[in-house]
Design an enzyme around this catalytic site. Structure first.
Site: not given
Ligand SMILES: Cc1cc2nc3c(=O)[nH]c(=O)nc-3n(C[C@H](O)[C@H](O)[C@H](O)COP(=O)(O)OP(=O)(O)OC[C@H]3O[C@@H](n4cnc5c(N)ncnc54)[C@H](O)[C@@H]3O)c2cc1C
Length: 468
Positions: A323, A446
């Site tokens: 989020h 409640h």
């Molecule tokens: C087991 C687990 C449980 C979690 N549970 C929660 C939860 O309950 N609540 C919560 O808020 N957060 C949770 N998180 C954390 C959350 O998943 C991350 O904070 C969130 O996904 C971050 O989002 P993002 O968009 O920054 O990156 P990401 O979700 O990591 O997405 C990045 C994307 O970029 C792509 N990418 C990278 N480099 C390139 C490139 N050069 N070219 C094209 N594509 C590329 C990747 O393939 C990926 O799909 C959890 C994480 C894990 C591992």
């Protein structure tokens, strides 16, 4: 060559939300994702699959241990079908990632599958898995490449017995004894999943308590409840080696007295945090600077040192939460469109989806002490709620911290059933700079768990809680 107002690299919650908001604002938008499915860590190997397994394992545990309390008898044995549980999780993930594809189509966002890398500050090369290259031009680029599991330098993650959360979400058997290195959110959630499914679980944590960044009272309560659930904890233990000996993993650690302690299990989940991911992005071709932690460096507008390139989510500083990434996606889209958005990072809630759940927003008691802010604390136990007794979920509390002089709410910390949802009330209250008295004078239905928020607010305004 196609030209866009905005190209987003990465389709996690940061990237896909940024793309949707850009499109809503009339910007011609492209999104690039290296994997075949959209949604990033969160949808594929993070939030969504972990919550699917937490829910399934919770049902299993209820059937085994708690149905009887409700007068429900199951003739015969309750059996686990792990394969089916995993395939349900996979279909939840599939529906959710397909939903993102639908949203991209609906918003007329062009999607490219392949590795995005900068050629220069306005051109991005997209290399498909089949080895084909194409280049697009973008006036603005949003880097949303996320993060990968972190490890310790001496640990060899073999993905068989020494695993990260990604493998833990698709094990083919229930471990006999799962060693979890790291008592943070991910380790505790996945540790609890396998504990419910029948594994012994030992959590080894370097700090002197689990969930060390949250309020100490939450850490104490969750430790107490998880110990009742027979999860073992070794806090203040510094892991020094992890060895896969075939059928077994041996973890060595030193305790706080400097004594070496050995733990043996059949799986070891390494959950010591996550690190920003920029491999293959060729950030230097655009002149984008990374800091010494490998994060893309941004200013208060989430703009990198290159004017037309922004970065959001796990790849920049701050909490690694879906989020938070989403808020930043909207923020950057609106900034590019010329608006003046705002994010209050103090009001990004943190949640652990164990049972009982743990949720927090604002300052912890430890932070208030450190900042020398005089405060009042009002706490209310879940066990005093009719709703909790009806469901049998009596563990936990709601604690509200207020400014001693003004009564403004400074922090809310909860442990209990559904507090992941209850924390939204605290965020709303704090966003409007409510006092504890404001909350205490609002009617709460409640019987609900939310009544604990009102009661804690009453407790914070001069010991006025009604039901303790
Ligand atoms: C087991 C687990 C449980 C979690 N549970 C929660 C939860 O309950 N609540 C919560 O808020 N957060 C949770 N998180 C954390 C959350 O998943 C991350 O904070 C969130 O996904 C971050 O989002 P993002 O968009 O920054 O990156 P990401 O979700 O990591 O997405 C990045 C994307 O970029 C792509 N990418 C990278 N480099 C390139 C490139 N050069 N070219 C094209 N594509 C590329 C990747 O393939 C990926 O799909 C959890 C994480 C894990 C591992």
């Amino acid at each position: 060559m196609s030209t866009y107002d905005v190209a987003v690299i990465g389709s996690g919650p940061g990237g896909y939300v940024a793309a949707i908001r850009c499109a809503q604002l009339g910007l011609k938008t492209a999104i690039i994702e290296k994997y075949a499915t959209m949604g990033g860590t969160c949808l594929n190997v993070g939030c969504i699959p972990s919550k699917a397994l937490l829910d399934s394992s919770h049902h299993y545990e209820d059937a085994l241990k708690h149905f009887e309390d409700h007068g429900i008898e199951i003739p015969g044995e309750v059996k686990l079908n792990l394969e089916k549980m995993m395939s349900r999780k996979a279909s939840v993930v599939e529906q959710t990632t397909k939903g993102i594809e639908f949203l991209m189509d609906k918003n007329k966002i062009d999607t490219f599958q392949g590795m995005g890398s900068f050629k220069d500050k306005t051109h991005i090369n997209i290399a498909s898995a089949e080895g084909e290259d194409q280049t697009i031009e973008a006036k603005h680029t949003i880097i949303a490449t996320g993060s990968k599991p972190a490890s310790l330098p001496f640990i060899d993650i073999d993905k068989e017995r020494v695993i990260t959360s990604t493998e833990a979400l698709k094990l083919k058997e229930v471990p006999k004894h799962m060693l979890v290195i790291g008592g943070g959110v991910i380790g505790l959630e996945l540790g609890q999943v396998y504990k419910r499914l029948g594994a012994d679980v030992t959590v080894i944590e370097y700090m002197d308590r689990i969930i060390p960044t949250m309020d100490a009272a939450q850490s104490k309560e969750l430790t107490k409840v998880m110990k009742k659930q027979k999860v073992k904890f070794a806090v203040s233990h510094k892991v020094t080696s992890v060895e896969n000996t075939g059928d077994e993993v041996v973890v060595k650690a030193t305790d706080k007295k400097g004594k070496e302690v050995e733990f043996k299990g059949d799986y070891c989940l390494v959950s010591v945090g996550r690190k920003p991911f920029t491999n293959g992005l060729a950030a230097d071709n655009a002149g984008v600077k990374l800091n010494d932690r490998g994060q893309v460096e941004v200013n208060e507008h989430l703009q990198t040192n290159v004017e037309n390139i922004y970065a959001i989510g796990d790849v920049i500083k701050g909490a690694m939460l879906a989020h938070k990434a989403e808020e930043e996606g909207v923020f950057v889209a609106e900034t590019i469109a010329g608006q003046k958005p705002h994010i209050d990072y103090n009001l990004i809630p943190g949640v652990v989806y164990t049972w009982p759940e743990v949720a927090s927003v604002g300052k912890t008691e430890e932070q208030l002490k450190e900042d020398k802010i005089e405060y009042t604390s009002g706490q209310f136990p879940m066990r005093a709620l009719g709703r909790s007794r009806a469901s049998g979920d009596t563990d936990g509390f709601v604690k509200i911290l207020t400014n001693k002089e003004t009564d403004e709410v400074l922090g809310v910390h909860m442990v209990g059933a559904r507090v992941a949802d209850l924390i939204a009330e605290a965020v709303t209250a704090m966003e409007f700079r409510a006092s504890a008295e404001d909350i205490s004078r609002m009617s709460h239905a409640h019987p609900t768990y939310a009544e604990a928020v009102k009661e804690a607010a009453l407790a914070a305004t001069g010991n006025r809680a009604l039901h303790v």
